[in-house]
Design a protein around this motif. Sequence first.
Motif, short mmCIF file in Angstrom:
data_model
loop_
_atom_site.label_atom_id
_atom_site.label_comp_id
_atom_site.label_asym_id
_atom_site.label_seq_id
_atom_site.Cartn_x
_atom_site.Cartn_y
_atom_site.Cartn_z
N THR A 14 0.84 -1.20 0.00
CA THR A 14 0.00 0.00 0.00
C THR A 14 0.87 1.24 0.00
O THR A 14 0.62 2.19 -0.76
CB THR A 14 -0.94 0.00 1.22
OG1 THR A 14 -1.76 -1.16 1.16
CG2 THR A 14 -1.79 1.26 1.26
N GLU A 15 1.90 1.26 0.84
CA GLU A 15 2.79 2.41 0.90
C GLU A 15 3.46 2.65 -0.45
O GLU A 15 3.50 3.77 -0.95
CB GLU A 15 3.83 2.22 1.99
CG GLU A 15 4.76 3.41 2.12
CD GLU A 15 5.75 3.27 3.26
OE1 GLU A 15 6.11 4.32 3.82
OE2 GLU A 15 6.16 2.14 3.57
N THR A 16 3.95 1.58 -1.07
CA THR A 16 4.59 1.71 -2.38
C THR A 16 3.62 2.25 -3.42
O THR A 16 3.95 3.16 -4.19
CB THR A 16 5.17 0.36 -2.83
OG1 THR A 16 6.14 -0.06 -1.87
CG2 THR A 16 5.81 0.45 -4.20
N LEU A 17 2.40 1.71 -3.43
CA LEU A 17 1.39 2.15 -4.38
C LEU A 17 1.06 3.63 -4.20
O LEU A 17 1.05 4.42 -5.15
CB LEU A 17 0.12 1.30 -4.23
CG LEU A 17 -1.06 1.66 -5.12
CD1 LEU A 17 -0.72 1.41 -6.58
CD2 LEU A 17 -2.28 0.85 -4.70
N THR A 43 -5.14 5.81 -6.79
CA THR A 43 -4.68 4.47 -6.38
C THR A 43 -5.79 3.48 -6.07
O THR A 43 -5.55 2.28 -6.11
CB THR A 43 -3.81 4.58 -5.11
OG1 THR A 43 -4.61 5.07 -4.04
CG2 THR A 43 -2.60 5.46 -5.35
N GLY A 44 -6.95 3.97 -5.69
CA GLY A 44 -8.01 3.08 -5.24
C GLY A 44 -7.85 2.65 -3.79
O GLY A 44 -8.68 1.92 -3.26
N VAL A 45 -6.80 3.11 -3.13
CA VAL A 45 -6.60 2.80 -1.72
C VAL A 45 -7.67 3.54 -0.93
O VAL A 45 -7.98 4.70 -1.23
CB VAL A 45 -5.18 3.21 -1.26
CG1 VAL A 45 -5.02 3.10 0.25
CG2 VAL A 45 -4.13 2.36 -1.98
N HIS A 53 -2.64 7.68 7.40
CA HIS A 53 -1.17 7.69 7.27
C HIS A 53 -0.61 8.96 6.64
O HIS A 53 0.53 9.33 6.92
CB HIS A 53 -0.70 6.45 6.50
CG HIS A 53 -1.09 5.18 7.18
ND1 HIS A 53 -0.57 4.81 8.39
CD2 HIS A 53 -1.97 4.22 6.83
CE1 HIS A 53 -1.10 3.65 8.76
NE2 HIS A 53 -1.96 3.28 7.83
N TRP A 54 -1.37 9.61 5.77
CA TRP A 54 -0.91 10.80 5.07
C TRP A 54 -2.05 11.82 5.01
O TRP A 54 -2.61 12.09 3.95
CB TRP A 54 -0.45 10.46 3.66
CG TRP A 54 0.55 9.35 3.59
CD1 TRP A 54 1.88 9.44 3.87
CD2 TRP A 54 0.30 7.99 3.23
NE1 TRP A 54 2.47 8.21 3.71
CE2 TRP A 54 1.53 7.29 3.32
CE3 TRP A 54 -0.84 7.26 2.86
CZ2 TRP A 54 1.65 5.94 3.04
CZ3 TRP A 54 -0.71 5.92 2.58
CH2 TRP A 54 0.51 5.27 2.67
N PRO A 55 -2.42 12.42 6.13
CA PRO A 55 -3.60 13.29 6.16
C PRO A 55 -3.44 14.62 5.41
O PRO A 55 -4.44 15.25 5.08
CB PRO A 55 -3.83 13.54 7.65
CG PRO A 55 -2.53 13.25 8.30
CD PRO A 55 -1.85 12.22 7.46
N ILE A 65 10.34 12.01 1.00
CA ILE A 65 11.73 12.31 1.38
C ILE A 65 12.33 11.13 2.13
O ILE A 65 13.48 10.75 1.89
CB ILE A 65 11.80 13.60 2.21
CG1 ILE A 65 11.50 14.80 1.33
CG2 ILE A 65 13.18 13.75 2.86
CD1 ILE A 65 11.33 16.10 2.08
N ALA A 66 11.56 10.51 2.99
CA ALA A 66 12.07 9.41 3.81
C ALA A 66 12.40 8.17 2.99
O ALA A 66 13.35 7.45 3.32
CB ALA A 66 11.07 9.05 4.90
N VAL A 67 11.65 7.91 1.93
CA VAL A 67 11.89 6.68 1.16
C VAL A 67 12.85 6.86 0.00
O VAL A 67 13.23 5.88 -0.63
CB VAL A 67 10.57 6.06 0.64
CG1 VAL A 67 9.67 5.67 1.78
CG2 VAL A 67 9.88 6.96 -0.36
#
Length: 186
Positions: A14-17, A43-45, A53-55, A65-67
């Motif tokens: 999910t994070e990657t998508l 994404t459909g997520v 997770h990302w509001p 930046i972190a990844v």
Amino acid sequence: MTKPGRPAGPAAETETLVLTAALELLLTEGAVALTPQRLHAATGVARTTIYRHWPAPRDVLAALIAVAPHEPSAPSGDPVADLHAEVDLLCDRLRDKPVGAFLRALVTASAGDPSCTELRLRYVLDLLEPFRAALRAIGAHTEAAVAEGATLIAAPLLVDVLLLDRPVDRARAHRAVDDLLARITA
């Protein structure tokens, strides 16, 4: 024994998508597109997952930046050559997406959301760190001299790419390194 409930972070897939879609949106539409609604549409997520997770766009930028940190180059044993190699790497990174576009988006996001200023600063300092390391290896004597030297090398490149929409001037960047090295060794 595992605890019931939701995991602390999103599943890796999910994070990657979401972050892959976020980077594409960022590069094509800018940071304003990094809303939970747009990420859901792309994404459909589930929106609840994205909101959890990302509001806000700032959270997406921080995750990107972190990844995607810049991997440090292995020192060659010749700090002067390493400094020139780092100039070439920065020139390439500014010329190619996504670094140049990502920096532009961070500048724009900072203008609209002051909490993004810290992210912009962190990202730029990460870009400068290889120069700082090479200057320390060359023998710059104080942290102030290291910081100033890294800025003298990178600032013209950043101004050209981010503010003036000019192509990267690799030759000028190398001249800046040579001028700085002459001052350090004098």
